[in-house]
Enzyme design. Structure first.
Site, mmCIF file in Angstrom:
data_model
loop_
_atom_site.group_PDB
_atom_site.id
_atom_site.type_symbol
_atom_site.label_atom_id
_atom_site.label_comp_id
_atom_site.label_asym_id
_atom_site.label_seq_id
_atom_site.Cartn_x
_atom_site.Cartn_y
_atom_site.Cartn_z
ATOM 1 N N ASP A 171 0.825 -1.205 0.000
ATOM 2 C CA ASP A 171 0.000 0.000 0.000
ATOM 3 C C ASP A 171 0.861 1.258 0.000
ATOM 4 O O ASP A 171 0.570 2.238 -0.682
ATOM 5 C CB ASP A 171 -0.916 -0.018 1.217
ATOM 6 C CG ASP A 171 -2.002 1.051 1.150
ATOM 7 O OD1 ASP A 171 -2.420 1.411 0.030
ATOM 8 O OD2 ASP A 171 -2.440 1.514 2.214
ATOM 9 N N ARG A 217 -9.954 11.123 -11.875
ATOM 10 C CA ARG A 217 -9.460 11.049 -10.506
ATOM 11 C C ARG A 217 -9.046 9.633 -10.121
ATOM 12 O O ARG A 217 -8.535 9.416 -9.032
ATOM 13 C CB ARG A 217 -10.536 11.558 -9.538
ATOM 14 C CG ARG A 217 -10.864 13.033 -9.684
ATOM 15 C CD ARG A 217 -12.045 13.406 -8.805
ATOM 16 N NE ARG A 217 -11.809 13.008 -7.416
ATOM 17 C CZ ARG A 217 -12.764 12.772 -6.531
ATOM 18 N NH1 ARG A 217 -14.035 12.860 -6.898
ATOM 19 N NH2 ARG A 217 -12.473 12.448 -5.292
ATOM 20 N N LYS A 218 -9.241 8.655 -11.008
ATOM 21 C CA LYS A 218 -8.926 7.260 -10.707
ATOM 22 C C LYS A 218 -7.522 6.912 -11.219
ATOM 23 O O LYS A 218 -7.184 7.192 -12.364
ATOM 24 C CB LYS A 218 -9.952 6.322 -11.337
ATOM 25 C CG LYS A 218 -11.362 6.484 -10.787
ATOM 26 C CD LYS A 218 -12.305 5.500 -11.460
ATOM 27 C CE LYS A 218 -13.709 5.613 -10.912
ATOM 28 N NZ LYS A 218 -14.641 4.634 -11.548
#
Length: 259
Positions: A171, A217-218
């Site tokens: 992450d 925005r992705k």
């Protein structure tokens, strides 16, 4: 009688109840009210004002550098990746104990980091016990490479790293890549990981991440976690990050100050 009462006799032979501890002026058997607790204000934490031109007496400490807890393999791989920065193709990203230390425009900084908020990967002070890592950003801003040594405090199954620790490593790696691509704040929306082999405690691994697609925005990314020789693939993942458009967005890693 029991409790706090005693008895004494008067000349007439009457038995008179007597309190062992009586507050003057307060009738017998009337409870004394307890004064309300008044919370005391906490003393202010020491701080100093800084600006882009003036430095604070305590500067953020870059922790993405070799220390006594790094193994010989970790140091060797770090130097190898560091050589890739000499021609400008890669850049080492500094890593601090707190997220705010990445923001040079913040006008106030706590002198003593103390027990306040910390980056999750930097929540262990003991060198070599937790995450020991350094992240490198490609000049394109669409790839990151994280070199990590897995410490004993990350144990899950005996002798191996906890799956959550590997997820944190992934992450962080894809998140750094997403921030560089977005050039503004971005947060994890989806993270899917396939664990292919357990990571031994003390192992040195490399997590490679890249932007696969950027739509509005992705930001879609992928990541692989391997050993340093690329012989063992420990995990592979896909992620979706969403850009957070607000006035308080932190800068991308490419804008972070170098050591």
């Amino acid at each position: 009688m029991g409790g706090g009462r005693g008895r004494r006799s008067n000349p007439a032979g009457d038995s008179i109840p007597q309190l062992c501890h009586r507050t003057p002026g307060v009738p017998i058997d009337v409870p004394v009210p307890t004064p309300p607790h008044v919370p005391q204000p906490r003393p202010p934490r020491p701080h100093c004002c800084v600006s882009l031109q003036a430095s604070c007496s305590v500067s953020p400490q870059d922790l993405a550098v070799p220390n006594a807890g790094w193994s010989a393999a970790m140091c060797e791989q770090y130097q190898r990746l560091l050589r890739c920065t000499t021609n400008g193709s890669w850049r080492r990203i500094p890593s601090y104990r707190r997220g705010l230390d990445h923001l040079p425009e913040v006008l106030q900084m706590t002198v003593d980091p103390g027990p306040g908020p910390r980056l999750f990967l930097r929540n262990v002070d003991a060198e070599g016990a937790g995450f020991e890592y350094a992240i490198f950003l490609h000049a394109s801003g669409r790839r990151t490479r994280c070199l990590c040594q897995v410490g004993p405090y990350l144990e899950g199954h005996q002798g191996f790293a906890h799956g959550g620790a590997i997820a944190t490593l992934v992450d962080t790696t894809v998140g750094t890549c997403a921030l560089a691509a977005a050039k503004m704040s971005a947060m994890t929306a989806k993270l899917s990981i396939s664990y292919l082999a357990p990571v031994p405690l003390g192992a040195v691994v490399v997590a490679d991440s890249r932007v696969e697609q950027h739509e509005g925005r992705k930001i879609f990314l992928s990541c692989q976690v391997c050993d340093t020789q690329r012989d063992t693939l420990y995990a592979e993942a896909t992620a979706l990050f969403i850009q957070v458009e607000d006035n308080n967005s932190p800068p991308s890693p490419a804008a972070c100050p170098q050591r």
